[in-house]
Design an enzyme around this catalytic site. Structure first.
Site, PDB file in Angstrom:
ATOM      1  N   ASN A  93      38.799  20.306  33.317  1.00  0.00           N
ATOM      2  CA  ASN A  93      39.881  20.678  33.975  1.00  0.00           C
ATOM      3  C   ASN A  93      39.790  21.015  35.849  1.00  0.00           C
ATOM      4  OD1 ASN A  93      41.548  23.103  35.022  1.00  0.00           O
ATOM      5  ND2 ASN A  93      42.178  23.400  33.222  1.00  0.00           N
ATOM      6  N   ASP A  96      41.919  22.313  37.848  1.00  0.00           N
ATOM      7  CA  ASP A  96      42.817  23.355  38.473  1.00  0.00           C
ATOM      8  C   ASP A  96      42.376  23.945  39.609  1.00  0.00           C
ATOM      9  OD1 ASP A  96      44.336  22.825  36.408  1.00  0.00           O
ATOM     10  OD2 ASP A  96      44.028  24.651  35.391  1.00  0.00           O
ATOM     11  N   ARG A 113      44.729  27.623  51.599  1.00  0.00           N
ATOM     12  CA  ARG A 113      44.989  27.359  52.950  1.00  0.00           C
ATOM     13  C   ARG A 113      46.308  26.515  52.954  1.00  0.00           C
ATOM     14  NH1 ARG A 113      41.098  28.121  56.904  1.00  0.00           N
ATOM     15  NH2 ARG A 113      40.680  30.305  56.401  1.00  0.00           N
ATOM     16  N   ARG A 138      51.213  25.475  36.301  1.00  0.00           N
ATOM     17  CA  ARG A 138      51.581  26.734  35.740  1.00  0.00           C
ATOM     18  C   ARG A 138      53.211  26.947  36.502  1.00  0.00           C
ATOM     19  NH1 ARG A 138      49.294  31.457  34.503  1.00  0.00           N
ATOM     20  NH2 ARG A 138      47.090  31.039  33.623  1.00  0.00           N
ATOM     21  N   ARG A 163      50.464  28.153  40.950  1.00  0.00           N
ATOM     22  CA  ARG A 163      49.446  28.699  41.995  1.00  0.00           C
ATOM     23  C   ARG A 163      48.457  27.762  42.254  1.00  0.00           C
ATOM     24  NH1 ARG A 163      46.649  33.026  37.369  1.00  0.00           N
ATOM     25  NH2 ARG A 163      49.035  33.464  37.244  1.00  0.00           N
ATOM     26  N   HIS A 164      48.089  26.659  41.477  1.00  0.00           N
ATOM     27  CA  HIS A 164      47.102  25.893  41.975  1.00  0.00           C
ATOM     28  C   HIS A 164      47.680  24.478  41.670  1.00  0.00           C
ATOM     29  CE1 HIS A 164      46.440  26.195  37.433  1.00  0.00           C
ATOM     30  NE2 HIS A 164      45.671  27.073  37.616  1.00  0.00           N
ATOM     31  N   THR A 218      43.747  34.408  34.082  1.00  0.00           N
ATOM     32  CA  THR A 218      43.618  32.987  33.616  1.00  0.00           C
ATOM     33  C   THR A 218      44.277  33.305  32.335  1.00  0.00           C
ATOM     34  OG1 THR A 218      42.061  31.715  32.876  1.00  0.00           O
ATOM     35  CG2 THR A 218      41.435  33.760  32.712  1.00  0.00           C
ATOM     36  N   THR A 219      44.269  31.972  31.344  1.00  0.00           N
ATOM     37  CA  THR A 219      45.074  32.161  30.094  1.00  0.00           C
ATOM     38  C   THR A 219      43.968  33.071  29.314  1.00  0.00           C
ATOM     39  OG1 THR A 219      45.257  29.891  30.376  1.00  0.00           O
ATOM     40  CG2 THR A 219      45.549  30.651  28.305  1.00  0.00           C
ATOM     41  N   GLU A 232      43.458  23.694  19.765  1.00  0.00           N
ATOM     42  CA  GLU A 232      42.288  23.961  20.643  1.00  0.00           C
ATOM     43  C   GLU A 232      41.766  25.298  20.071  1.00  0.00           C
ATOM     44  OE1 GLU A 232      42.570  23.283  24.892  1.00  0.00           O
ATOM     45  OE2 GLU A 232      40.804  24.236  25.251  1.00  0.00           O
ATOM     46  N   HIS A 275      37.642  27.254  27.252  1.00  0.00           N
ATOM     47  CA  HIS A 275      37.677  28.538  27.952  1.00  0.00           C
ATOM     48  C   HIS A 275      36.474  29.337  28.027  1.00  0.00           C
ATOM     49  CE1 HIS A 275      39.761  31.587  29.771  1.00  0.00           C
ATOM     50  NE2 HIS A 275      40.937  30.836  29.849  1.00  0.00           N
ATOM     51  N   GLY A 334      36.591  24.066  32.843  1.00  0.00           N
ATOM     52  CA  GLY A 334      37.065  23.869  34.309  1.00  0.00           C
ATOM     53  C   GLY A 334      36.295  24.952  35.277  1.00  0.00           C
ATOM     54  N   HIS A 335      36.609  26.257  35.115  1.00  0.00           N
ATOM     55  CA  HIS A 335      35.839  27.085  36.147  1.00  0.00           C
ATOM     56  C   HIS A 335      34.623  26.833  36.237  1.00  0.00           C
ATOM     57  CE1 HIS A 335      34.750  30.794  38.210  1.00  0.00           C
ATOM     58  NE2 HIS A 335      35.936  30.565  38.759  1.00  0.00           N
TER      59      HIS A 335
END
Ligand code: PXP
Length: 257
Positions: free
Chosen positions: A7, A9, A18, A45, A49-50, A100-101, A151, A191, A213-214
Site C-alpha cells: 500500500n 498511500d 507540501r 479517501r 488526504r493522501h 487510519t481505518t 480481508e 493492517h 503499507g505504513h
C-alpha cells in the site's frame, strides 16, 4: 504462499505535506514491483488526504502486477472504480476524523448497502474484497454478499500489548481464516503489520495476500523503498518455510522468546 501487496498511500502523505509532486507514489509502486511485490494497493479517501484521483488513473496505467483500489462503498467512489477498472475493489469503512481505518466494515449491520455496492462492482467485472474484523457473523455476511475475498483486520493483533493478548488475537485470525475457507471464500489480511509481527500471520494456512503499507513506507524512508519491500517479501517467505513445521502460535512464541 501469501503474496505481498504494498500500500503506497503514505508516499502520497509525504507529498501532500507540501502539496507538490514529490515523492511520487507511482514511482514507489514501480520500485515495489521490482522488489517483488505481487500487487499495489491505494486508498482513495473521500477527503483526499493522501492519494488523489489522478494518482489512481496513473497507477492503473503503470502497475504491471495488479492494482487494488481501497475505498468506501459510496456512489462517488463506485463511479470512479468503474472508470479506473482496478483488478480488485476493497471496501473499507471510512470516518473523516480517523487517523487510519479503525475497525472492519460492519457488513452484517449494513448488509443491503454493502451487497448492492458489491454486486455493482462485480457487474462491472471487478473482484471485490470486504475488510472485516475477525468475527464469524461478519464472515458469514461477506459470503452472503457474494464478495470474492474478505480481508481480515489484523489491527487488534498488531496493537495487542503483551504475549497473552497477542496470542488471543492471533487465535481469532487463525480461526477466522479457517472458518472463511470452510465457507468457500478466499482470505487476505492486513493492517498494522510490520517486520516484527508479520510472520505468525503469514504462516496462517490459506491466506492469499497480505496488504501492508505504513511500516514499509516508514522503513523505506530510512533504508530505501526496494530494500524495505524486499525485506518484507523475505519475512513472508521465511514464515512460509517455518509453517511447514510450526503453527502460527508457535511462530509467535519463537518470536517473543
Ligand atoms: N488493509 C486495509 C483494508 C487498510 O485499510 C489498510 C490501511 O490503509 C491496510 C491494509 C494497510 O495497513 P497499514 O498501513 O497499517 O500496513
Amino acid at each position: 504462499m501469501a503474496k505481498l501487496c504494498v500500500n503506497i498511500d503514505h508516499v502520497a502523505t509525504v507529498r501532500q505535506a507540501r502539496r507538490i509532486s514529490e515523492p511520487d507514489p507511482v514511482a514507489a509502486a514501480v520500485l515495489a514491483e521490482l522488489a517483488g511485490a505481487a500487487g499495489i494497493t491505494c486508498h482513495l479517501r473521500e477527503d483526499r488526504r493522501h492519494i488523489q484521483d489522478a494518482d489512481v488513473f496513473r497507477l492503473k496505467e503503470i502497475v504491471k502486477t495488479r492494482l487494488n483500489l481501497e475505498m468506501a462503498a459510496v456512489p462517488e467512489m463506485l463511479d470512479i472504480a468503474e472508470k479506473v477498472r482496478p483488478h480488485m475493489v476493497m471496501f473499507v469503512p471510512e470516518r473523516r476524523q480517523e487517523i487510519t481505518t479503525e475497525g472492519g466494515l460492519d457488513v452484517a449491520g449494513n448488509f443491503e448497502r454493502v451487497r448492492e455496492a458489491t454486486l455493482r462492482m462485480k457487474a462491472a467485472g471487478l473482484l471485490v474484497s470486504l475488510f472485516i474484523d475477525p468475527e464469524p457473523s461478519q464472515i458469514e455476511a461477506v459470503v452472503r454478499c457474494g464478495a470474492d475475498f474478505l480481508e481480515l483486520h489484523t489491527g487488534a493483533y498488531a496493537n495487542a500489548v503483551g504475549e497473552k493478548a497477542r496470542r488471543a488475537e492471533l487465535k481469532k485470525l487463525v480461526e477466522s481464516a479457517a472458518y472463511a475457507q470452510r465457507l468457500g471464500i478466499r482470505v487476505n489480511a492486513g493492517h498494522g503489520l510490520n517486520l516484527r509481527n508479520v510472520m505468525p500471520v503469514a504462516a496462517i494456512r490459506g491466506i492469499h495476500e497480505l496488504h501492508i503499507g505504513h511500516s514499509i513506507v516508514a522503513h523505506a524512508v530510512l533504508v530505501g523503498f526496494e530494500r524495505a519491500v524486499r525485506e518484507m517479501v523475505e519475512s513472508i517467505a521465511r514464515a512460509e518455510q517455518l509453517a511447514v513445521n510450526y503453527s502460527p502460535e508457535e511462530i509467535l512464541a519463537l518470536h517473543s522468546a
